[in-house]
Design a protein around this motif. Structure first.
Motif, PDB file in Angstrom:
ATOM      1  N   ARG A 177       0.870  -1.174   0.000  1.00 58.75           N
ATOM      2  CA  ARG A 177       0.000   0.000   0.000  1.00 58.75           C
ATOM      3  C   ARG A 177       0.902   1.217   0.000  1.00 58.75           C
ATOM      4  NH1 ARG A 177      -4.305  -0.067   4.562  1.00 58.75           N
ATOM      5  NH2 ARG A 177      -5.428   1.231   3.101  1.00 58.75           N
ATOM      6  N   LEU A 178       0.746   2.071  -0.992  1.00 60.93           N
ATOM      7  CA  LEU A 178       1.551   3.274  -1.109  1.00 60.93           C
ATOM      8  C   LEU A 178       0.698   4.483  -0.746  1.00 60.93           C
ATOM      9  CD1 LEU A 178       3.273   2.439  -4.502  1.00 60.93           C
ATOM     10  CD2 LEU A 178       4.188   2.124  -2.221  1.00 60.93           C
ATOM     11  N   PHE A 179       1.244   5.379   0.066  1.00 59.80           N
ATOM     12  CA  PHE A 179       0.517   6.550   0.531  1.00 59.80           C
ATOM     13  C   PHE A 179       1.067   7.806  -0.138  1.00 59.80           C
ATOM     14  CE2 PHE A 179       0.193   3.392   3.868  1.00 59.80           C
ATOM     15  CZ  PHE A 179      -1.156   3.397   4.130  1.00 59.80           C
ATOM     16  N   PHE A 180       0.160   8.702  -0.536  1.00 63.37           N
ATOM     17  CA  PHE A 180       0.523   9.941  -1.204  1.00 63.37           C
ATOM     18  C   PHE A 180      -0.239  11.090  -0.565  1.00 63.37           C
ATOM     19  CE2 PHE A 180       1.057   6.537  -4.240  1.00 63.37           C
ATOM     20  CZ  PHE A 180       2.322   6.783  -4.748  1.00 63.37           C
ATOM     21  N   ALA A 181       0.341  12.279  -0.623  1.00 63.95           N
ATOM     22  CA  ALA A 181      -0.307  13.452  -0.030  1.00 63.95           C
ATOM     23  C   ALA A 181      -1.482  13.933  -0.880  1.00 63.95           C
ATOM     24  CB  ALA A 181       0.705  14.576   0.146  1.00 63.95           C
ATOM     25  N   THR A 182      -1.380  13.803  -2.198  1.00 65.33           N
ATOM     26  CA  THR A 182      -2.446  14.278  -3.077  1.00 65.33           C
ATOM     27  C   THR A 182      -2.812  13.213  -4.099  1.00 65.33           C
ATOM     28  OG1 THR A 182      -0.923  15.237  -4.680  1.00 65.33           O
ATOM     29  CG2 THR A 182      -1.647  16.669  -2.886  1.00 65.33           C
ATOM     30  N   ARG A 183      -3.953  13.394  -4.694  1.00 61.70           N
ATOM     31  CA  ARG A 183      -4.434  12.483  -5.743  1.00 61.70           C
ATOM     32  C   ARG A 183      -3.517  12.555  -6.961  1.00 61.70           C
ATOM     33  NH1 ARG A 183      -8.328  13.704 -10.055  1.00 61.70           N
ATOM     34  NH2 ARG A 183      -9.140  11.726 -10.794  1.00 61.70           N
TER      35      ARG A 183
END
Length: 101
Positions: free
Chosen positions: A52-58
């Motif tokens: 699962r990779l997390f990002f600050a923005t879409r």
């Protein structure tokens, strides 16, 4: 290889909005899960399901998927519906629900 990009909803046990502001890129299953015959556990040989990779923005998540040639679908978050009520409403004389102590 396909993935899903979404913004997670808050947990049912959670009153705040912690861990709901980040966007998540999660890979879809390539193979179905199998039941292990000896112990009866459900298992898979697809290790991408654990990533699962997390990002600050879409936009960051979409850019990462485009850069790495990952087919993706974006699931937009549903609007939050707040139900406003005050504490004093618990003690009104014209309550709809019966008084329970």
């Amino acid at each position: 290889m396909s993935a899903r990009i979404y913004k997670p909803a808050r947990n049912a046990m959670q009153s705040g909005v912690a861990k709901t502001k980040r966007w998540v890129l999660e890979f879809d299953a390539d193979r179905p899960r199998e039941v292990e015959p000896l112990m009866g556990w459900t298992s898979t040989t697809d290790m991408k399901q654990q990533v699962r990779l997390f990002f600050a923005t879409r936009e960051e998540a979409v850019a990462y998927a485009d850069k790495n040639a990952i087919h993706y679908r974006v699931e937009e978050p549903k609007p939050v519906q707040r139900r406003l009520s005050s504490y004093s409403d618990n003690f009104k004389f014209n309550r709809v629900q019966p008084w329970t102590h």
